[in-house]
Design a protein around this motif. Structure first.
Motif, short mmCIF file in Angstrom:
data_model
loop_
_atom_site.label_atom_id
_atom_site.label_comp_id
_atom_site.label_asym_id
_atom_site.label_seq_id
_atom_site.Cartn_x
_atom_site.Cartn_y
_atom_site.Cartn_z
N ASP A 369 -35.24 47.92 -8.89
CA ASP A 369 -34.95 47.20 -10.14
C ASP A 369 -34.10 48.09 -11.03
O ASP A 369 -34.38 48.28 -12.21
N LEU A 370 -33.04 48.63 -10.47
CA LEU A 370 -32.27 49.65 -11.17
C LEU A 370 -31.28 49.01 -12.14
O LEU A 370 -30.50 48.14 -11.76
N HIS A 371 -31.32 49.47 -13.38
CA HIS A 371 -30.35 49.08 -14.40
C HIS A 371 -30.32 50.19 -15.45
O HIS A 371 -31.08 51.17 -15.36
N LEU A 372 -29.45 50.05 -16.43
CA LEU A 372 -29.26 51.11 -17.40
C LEU A 372 -30.54 51.44 -18.16
O LEU A 372 -30.76 52.59 -18.55
N GLY A 373 -31.38 50.45 -18.39
CA GLY A 373 -32.63 50.68 -19.11
C GLY A 373 -33.65 51.46 -18.31
O GLY A 373 -34.67 51.88 -18.86
N GLN A 374 -33.40 51.68 -17.02
CA GLN A 374 -34.31 52.45 -16.17
C GLN A 374 -33.79 53.87 -15.95
O GLN A 374 -34.19 54.55 -15.00
N ASP A 408 -29.64 48.78 -5.06
CA ASP A 408 -29.71 49.48 -6.35
C ASP A 408 -28.33 49.58 -6.99
O ASP A 408 -28.19 49.45 -8.22
N VAL A 409 -27.32 49.84 -6.18
CA VAL A 409 -25.96 49.93 -6.70
C VAL A 409 -25.56 48.62 -7.37
O VAL A 409 -25.02 48.59 -8.48
N ALA A 410 -25.83 47.51 -6.69
CA ALA A 410 -25.49 46.20 -7.24
C ALA A 410 -26.21 45.95 -8.56
O ALA A 410 -25.64 45.39 -9.50
N GLY A 411 -27.48 46.37 -8.65
CA GLY A 411 -28.22 46.20 -9.90
C GLY A 411 -27.58 46.96 -11.05
O GLY A 411 -27.48 46.45 -12.18
N CYS A 434 -16.33 51.28 -15.85
CA CYS A 434 -17.62 51.93 -15.64
C CYS A 434 -18.15 51.65 -14.23
O CYS A 434 -18.70 52.55 -13.57
N ARG A 435 -17.98 50.43 -13.77
CA ARG A 435 -18.41 50.08 -12.41
C ARG A 435 -17.68 50.94 -11.39
O ARG A 435 -18.28 51.45 -10.43
N ARG A 458 -21.07 42.61 -2.30
CA ARG A 458 -20.87 41.33 -2.97
C ARG A 458 -22.10 40.44 -2.82
O ARG A 458 -22.51 39.75 -3.77
N ALA A 459 -22.71 40.44 -1.64
CA ALA A 459 -23.90 39.60 -1.42
C ALA A 459 -25.03 40.03 -2.35
O ALA A 459 -25.69 39.18 -2.98
N TYR A 460 -25.27 41.33 -2.47
CA TYR A 460 -26.36 41.79 -3.33
C TYR A 460 -26.05 41.56 -4.80
O TYR A 460 -26.95 41.22 -5.58
N GLU A 461 -24.80 41.73 -5.19
CA GLU A 461 -24.47 41.47 -6.59
C GLU A 461 -24.60 39.98 -6.91
O GLU A 461 -25.07 39.60 -7.99
#
Length: 495
Positions: A369-374, A408-411, A434-435, A458-461
């Motif tokens: 569940d990776l995102h900037l808030g983590q 995780d990268v897509a998240g 940034c991406r 692309r599928a995960y994003e």
């Protein structure tokens, strides 16, 4: 804290209640829990009627006094039964009944002092606590201190087992963090943070399992657990329930989400930070792959992965009609993944060939569940990853399953989009830079750029954006345009 105060807070002669006593206690609390529990941010069953409560376990960490100002501390594991109800405002989607277990820490007093008024749950009418006030114990510094003392003294108390890996100093002043979602957190003396898991499941929780594994690898990107506690059922074959994890508190660190928003407001590119964050993510992935088993996904497993994503797309389109016009375009991402798994497209980077032909994708344990808030950046500029629980709504077995690291990268790529969309005016070019920088940093650490496997990324994003559409439609409708902008892009600008 004085020695006298520390002594008053040290663990007393706590005891587990027998099943019959635990049942009577929960029965007496049922009217109060019916009213209080659905209002808690961490309660996962909002919108569904509660049909009953049952006791899983009850432990007196500090037995309630018969009278006087001394508080009692009860630890409860309560099963909450809820029936499925149809959503009359949306097309019918099957909603299975739930039977979730929650961890509650309740204080007990004869009267509640004014400073704890906001923590009040109510006065018990019947049963062993009749006439006394129960309240959320984590708001009470005296009881929060008692919880730390239990962690300082490893051992078992009824079904509860307390463990630690290092010595923990006494007398650390506790404070409850206000930003709660699927859990609750206490900070002790600006040195440690204790996460209390609320909705608990049998089996190792990734929020304890993965940081411990990373600590064994010597990783400095994730705070290492110093203490934890679990519930252990005496029944044969029952796995323990992870209840809480104590880790170093990264004082003066800032989370990536706030840093990104400030960069947008100040007109900063943030690409240097994004690149460093990509390297940090890659280092964590490399350490996890070294610490825990990895598996290979052949063409059939890759096709099954794409089929599951496609099924989620169909279900979400039924629940959120705004998604329906984009389904055909979005499905091409999953079709492309199936073709790549059969050797008709871009193969998975860093993989070999399956025995029957076609590329093989390596799967491993990931954040989930990776995102900037983590993420947190320390004052010296180092990035850390936190909160390895994964998406709490998903079953624990799924969260512990090895998956391609690109998930995780897509998240994180989606998180840069969210940050850019949260700022006025919208800066899609900021997000794109940034991406790109994030992927550059990731590739520098692993030797393999995640963009090399375009079909998988692309599928995960796309799958993540579909998940976001459902989440925002249900919880924050005002935010729905954010993932819908990504849906428009990922579907090839299909109207």
């Amino acid at each position: 804290m004085s020695k006298a105060a520390s002594a008053r807070s040290s663990p007393g002669p706590g005891a587990a209640l027998p099943p019959a006593g635990a049942g009577r206690l929960v029965d007496s609390l049922t009217p109060l829990l019916h009213e209080w529990l659905p209002r808690q941010r961490w309660f996962a069953g909002k919108g569904r009627p509660i049909t009953g409560f049952s006791a899983v376990a009850a432990t007196e960490l500090m037995p309630p006094a018969g009278s006087g100002p001394t508080p009692g501390l009860l630890h409860l594991l309560v099963r909450v039964e809820q029936r499925a109800t149809p959503d009359l405002d949306a097309p019918p989607v099957p909603v299975p009944p739930t039977d979730d277990c929650y961890q509650l820490l309740l204080g007990v007093r004869s009267a509640l002092p004014p400073e704890l008024a906001a923590a009040r749950i109510g006065v018990v009418d019947t049963g062993p606590l009749a006439g006394r006030v129960v309240y959320e114990a984590l708001h009470d510094p005296r009881l929060a201190d008692l919880l730390l003392e239990r962690l300082r003294s490893p051992g078992a108390l009824g079904p509860l087992r307390f463990d630690r890996s290092v010595e923990i100093p006494a007398g650390l002043v506790p404070r409850l963090l206000g930003a709660e979602q699927s859990n609750s957190s206490l900070v002790y003396g600006e040195e440690y943070i204790l996460k209390i898991l609320r909705r608990v499941f049998p089996g190792a929780n990734p929020d304890l399992e993965l940081p411990l594994a990373l600590a064994r690898q010597g990783s400095r990107r994730v705070p290492s657990p110093v203490a934890w506690f679990q519930a252990v059922d005496g029944g044969a074959g029952q796995e323990p329930l992870t209840l809480g994890v104590l880790q170093p508190f990264l004082k003066d660190s800032e989370d990536g989400w706030q840093l990104a928003l400030r960069a947008l407001a100040d007109g900063d590119a943030f690409t240097g930070e994004a690149r460093a964050l990509g390297r940090a993510t890659a280092e964590v992935h490399l350490a996890l792959a070294a610490a825990l088993p990895t598996v290979s996904l052949g063409p059939r497993q890759t096709a099954n992965l794409a089929d599951a994503m496609s099924a989620r797309l169909d279900a979400t389109a039924q629940a959120v009609p705004a998604l329906m016009p984009y389904v055909t375009g979005l499905r091409t991402a999953f079709d492309a993944l199936t073709r790549s798994g059969n050797g008709h497209g871009q193969g998975a980077h860093g993989s070999g060939e399956a025995a029957g032909g076609g590329p093989v994708t390596r799967a491993q344990r990931v954040h989930g569940d990776l995102h900037l808030g983590q993420t947190l950046r320390t004052p010296d500029g180092e990035w850390s990853l936190i909160d390895f629980e994964g998406e709490p709504a998903r079953p624990l077995t799924e969260r512990r399953r090895p998956q391609p690291a690109v998930r995780d990268v897509a998240g994180m790529l989606r998180s840069f989009d969210y940050a850019a969309r949260s700022h006025e005016p919208w800066h899609p070019d900021w997000a794109e830079r940034c991406r790109s920088a994030y992927c550059d940093g990731y590739g520098e650490a692993t030797g393999s750029d995640p963009r090399e496997d375009a079909a998988l990324l692309r599928a995960y994003e796309t799958d993540k954006a579909v998940y976001e559409v459902l989440y925002e439609a249900r919880n924050r409708p005002d935010w729905l345009p954010v993932p819908m902008a990504a849906i428009h892009r990922l579907a090839g600008h299909q109207p």
